[in-house]
Design a protein around this motif. Structure first.
Motif, PDB file in Angstrom:
ATOM      1  N   VAL A 130      45.553  29.529  40.328  1.00 23.67           N
ATOM      2  CA  VAL A 130      46.086  28.514  39.413  1.00 23.67           C
ATOM      3  C   VAL A 130      45.886  27.141  40.022  1.00 23.67           C
ATOM      4  N   GLU A 131      45.191  26.282  39.302  1.00 24.03           N
ATOM      5  CA  GLU A 131      45.031  24.884  39.682  1.00 24.03           C
ATOM      6  C   GLU A 131      45.996  24.047  38.845  1.00 24.03           C
ATOM      7  N   VAL A 132      46.850  23.270  39.513  1.00 24.79           N
ATOM      8  CA  VAL A 132      47.794  22.407  38.805  1.00 24.79           C
ATOM      9  C   VAL A 132      47.263  20.977  38.830  1.00 24.79           C
TER      10      VAL A 132
ATOM     11  N   GLY B 264      34.845  26.725  37.547  1.00 28.82           N
ATOM     12  CA  GLY B 264      33.874  27.330  38.452  1.00 28.82           C
ATOM     13  C   GLY B 264      34.378  28.615  39.081  1.00 28.82           C
ATOM     14  N   LEU B 265      35.625  28.606  39.524  1.00 35.21           N
ATOM     15  CA  LEU B 265      36.171  29.803  40.152  1.00 35.21           C
ATOM     16  C   LEU B 265      36.363  30.924  39.133  1.00 35.21           C
ATOM     17  N   GLY B 266      36.556  30.563  37.872  1.00 35.37           N
ATOM     18  CA  GLY B 266      36.614  31.590  36.836  1.00 35.37           C
ATOM     19  C   GLY B 266      35.319  32.379  36.769  1.00 35.37           C
ATOM     20  N   GLU B 267      34.207  31.675  36.922  1.00 37.89           N
ATOM     21  CA  GLU B 267      32.912  32.344  36.951  1.00 37.89           C
ATOM     22  C   GLU B 267      32.812  33.263  38.159  1.00 37.89           C
ATOM     23  N   GLU B 268      33.253  32.786  39.303  1.00 36.15           N
ATOM     24  CA  GLU B 268      33.103  33.543  40.543  1.00 36.15           C
ATOM     25  C   GLU B 268      34.071  34.720  40.641  1.00 36.15           C
ATOM     26  N   LEU B 269      35.275  34.577  40.074  1.00 33.17           N
ATOM     27  CA  LEU B 269      36.282  35.630  40.173  1.00 33.17           C
ATOM     28  C   LEU B 269      36.130  36.706  39.104  1.00 33.17           C
ATOM     29  N   ALA B 270      35.310  36.449  38.107  1.00 30.87           N
ATOM     30  CA  ALA B 270      35.212  37.390  36.989  1.00 30.87           C
ATOM     31  C   ALA B 270      34.813  38.784  37.451  1.00 30.87           C
ATOM     32  N   GLU B 271      33.891  38.878  38.393  1.00 27.03           N
ATOM     33  CA  GLU B 271      33.437  40.201  38.827  1.00 27.03           C
ATOM     34  C   GLU B 271      34.508  40.962  39.594  1.00 27.03           C
ATOM     35  N   TYR B 272      35.570  40.251  40.014  1.00 21.12           N
ATOM     36  CA  TYR B 272      36.687  40.890  40.710  1.00 21.12           C
ATOM     37  C   TYR B 272      37.855  41.165  39.771  1.00 21.12           C
ATOM     38  N   GLY B 273      37.649  40.950  38.490  1.00 21.77           N
ATOM     39  CA  GLY B 273      38.736  41.110  37.530  1.00 21.77           C
ATOM     40  C   GLY B 273      39.756  39.999  37.633  1.00 21.77           C
ATOM     41  N   GLY B 274      39.334  38.874  38.194  1.00 22.45           N
ATOM     42  CA  GLY B 274      40.252  37.789  38.471  1.00 22.45           C
ATOM     43  C   GLY B 274      40.350  36.762  37.361  1.00 22.45           C
TER      44      GLY B 274
ATOM     45  N   ASP C  26      51.033  38.908  32.884  1.00 23.96           N
ATOM     46  CA  ASP C  26      50.262  39.339  31.717  1.00 23.96           C
ATOM     47  C   ASP C  26      49.052  40.156  32.168  1.00 23.96           C
ATOM     48  N   PRO C  27      48.973  41.438  31.855  1.00 26.12           N
ATOM     49  CA  PRO C  27      47.829  42.235  32.288  1.00 26.12           C
ATOM     50  C   PRO C  27      46.525  41.843  31.612  1.00 26.12           C
ATOM     51  N   ASP C  28      46.611  41.104  30.522  1.00 23.64           N
ATOM     52  CA  ASP C  28      45.413  40.686  29.794  1.00 23.64           C
ATOM     53  C   ASP C  28      45.067  39.220  30.043  1.00 23.64           C
ATOM     54  N   ARG C  29      45.595  38.652  31.122  1.00 23.52           N
ATOM     55  CA  ARG C  29      45.420  37.211  31.331  1.00 23.52           C
ATOM     56  C   ARG C  29      43.963  36.811  31.515  1.00 23.52           C
ATOM     57  N   ALA C  30      43.150  37.642  32.131  1.00 20.62           N
ATOM     58  CA  ALA C  30      41.757  37.263  32.372  1.00 20.62           C
ATOM     59  C   ALA C  30      41.022  37.027  31.062  1.00 20.62           C
ATOM     60  N   ALA C  31      41.191  37.924  30.115  1.00 24.06           N
ATOM     61  CA  ALA C  31      40.521  37.773  28.829  1.00 24.06           C
ATOM     62  C   ALA C  31      41.023  36.559  28.076  1.00 24.06           C
ATOM     63  N   ARG C  32      42.279  36.202  28.290  1.00 23.11           N
ATOM     64  CA  ARG C  32      42.870  35.101  27.534  1.00 23.11           C
ATOM     65  C   ARG C  32      42.615  33.732  28.163  1.00 23.11           C
ATOM     66  N   TRP C  33      42.643  33.651  29.487  1.00 21.86           N
ATOM     67  CA  TRP C  33      42.736  32.346  30.130  1.00 21.86           C
ATOM     68  C   TRP C  33      41.657  32.042  31.161  1.00 21.86           C
ATOM     69  N   ASN C  34      40.860  33.010  31.573  1.00 22.84           N
ATOM     70  CA  ASN C  34      39.972  32.763  32.704  1.00 22.84           C
ATOM     71  C   ASN C  34      39.029  31.586  32.462  1.00 22.84           C
ATOM     72  N   GLY C  35      39.022  30.657  33.427  1.00 18.99           N
ATOM     73  CA  GLY C  35      38.149  29.492  33.380  1.00 18.99           C
ATOM     74  C   GLY C  35      38.644  28.375  32.495  1.00 18.99           C
ATOM     75  N   ARG C  36      39.823  28.534  31.913  1.00 21.10           N
ATOM     76  CA  ARG C  36      40.290  27.591  30.919  1.00 21.10           C
ATOM     77  C   ARG C  36      41.231  26.545  31.487  1.00 21.10           C
ATOM     78  N   SER C  37      41.432  25.518  30.697  1.00 27.28           N
ATOM     79  CA  SER C  37      42.440  24.494  30.936  1.00 27.28           C
ATOM     80  C   SER C  37      43.511  24.661  29.872  1.00 27.28           C
ATOM     81  N   THR C  38      44.782  24.667  30.314  1.00 34.82           N
ATOM     82  CA  THR C  38      45.866  24.813  29.353  1.00 34.82           C
ATOM     83  C   THR C  38      47.063  23.995  29.817  1.00 34.82           C
TER      84      THR C  38
END
Length: 325
Positions: free
Chosen positions: A175-177, A207-217, A272-284
């Motif tokens: 999480v980046e604040v 950028g880290l969303g791209e890199e963490l995706a393969e780890y389910g992050g 949230d177990p589905d957080r990656a699909a919902r938020w990965n790489g996003r700004s909110t």
């Protein structure tokens, strides 16, 4: 967020963090001395996590921010009182050796890291004197570069050294604040150095969303709205109990939120177990997350400061800050 995924309501509490859904999870909140960082640590602890809290102000040493009563030891105690386990580790995140030592300690004691929150800043004291109202060339260069150190370099150092531990988790969360959403920050944020410092975390999360995706992050950039931090309350000469008295000085403060609003929302996201699909790489924002997860602030309201600024303050729509609570 796409409307077809904005489906949770107050009565849908599957991911609101009820109980202790983060029991057994290991978190690091970097920059947890005060404000949003302190609240984030406490709410992750309330959800059951073991939380390492870091910062430069301790009971024996005060950072350049100069607020001696807000310490990482105090934060750790609040985490434990909330039901988690708080562990204070004094750390200057611009010192690579100190950050390496911090990560090494977490590795030795826990063997992994599940949640990394980069809430490093501590540059508010530079803004009024050196930044706002000034062109970039009028800003003292040393102050401008210090803002980039505090708001960008510290984040990069921490991510670079902690991510090898984070990816051991079965569901890494980074999480980046920052200040401002990607949409709002398309506007110039008043000064070049501040603009860079507050847009960089959004790109780091992308950028880290791209890199963490393969780890389910999941990597996500989050922003509070108009924050009723300890420093902001002191600036207006009010407390959390009478904060509305500051609206006479600053009408936009009517949409202000406590640090616990964002913290509750991020704790819900972490559970949230589905957080990656919902938020990965996003700004909110706190407001968007609160709507999705059914979270409310400590006073029961659900402010959305960024919608207010976008639509009313800068968009010309009729309305007031109170309409966005």
């Amino acid at each position: 967020m796409d409307k077809n995924t904005d489906k949770n309501t107050d009565t849908d509490t599957r991911h609101t963090g009820e109980g202790a859904p983060l029991t057994g999870r290991i978190a690091l909140v970097a920059g947890a001395t005060r404000g949003a960082g302190r609240a984030l640590a406490v709410e992750l602890g309330r959800a059951g996590a073991t939380v390492y809290v870091t910062g430069r102000t301790t009971r024996d040493h005060v950072s350049e921010v100069g607020r001696a009563t807000e310490t990482i030891e105090g934060t750790a105690e609040l985490v434990t009182a909330a039901g988690g386990t708080g562990i204070a580790v004094p750390t200057d995140h611009l010192d690579e050796d100190r950050v390496r030592a911090l990560v090494g300690r977490i590795d030795r004691e826990q063997g992994r890291l599940d949640i990394l929150v980069n809430d490093l800043w501590g540059g508010e004291h530079l803004l009024a004197a050196s930044v706002f109202g000034k062109k970039s060339w009028e800003t003292p260069l040393a102050d401008g570069l210090r803002i980039l150190d505090l708001g960008v370099r510290s984040h990069v150092i921490t991510a670079a050294l902690a991510l090898p531990l984070l990816v051991r988790s079965d569901a890494p969360l980074h999480v980046e604040v920052t200040d401002g959403t990607a949409v709002f920050n398309r506007r110039y944020r008043e000064n070049l150095y501040y603009d860079l410092a507050k847009n960089a975390p959004i790109r780091i999360a992308f950028g880290l969303g791209e890199e963490l995706a393969e780890y389910g992050g999941t990597a996500v950039a989050v922003t509070p709205g108009f924050l009723r931090s300890e420093q902001m309350l002191a600036h207006f000469g009010v407390t959390e109990e009478n904060w509305r008295d500051a609206v006479a000085q600053e009408p936009d403060f009517a949409v202000a939120e406590s640090p616990y609003y964002l913290a509750r929302a991020v704790a819900a996201l972490a559970a949230d177990p589905d957080r990656a699909a919902r938020w990965n790489g996003r700004s909110t924002s706190s407001g968007e997350l609160a709507r999705f997860y059914g979270v409310r602030d400590v006073d029961g309201s659900r402010p959305d400061a960024w919608a207010y600024f976008e639509e009313v303050r800068y968009g010309g729509k009729d309305g007031s800050a109170d309409d966005y609570r």
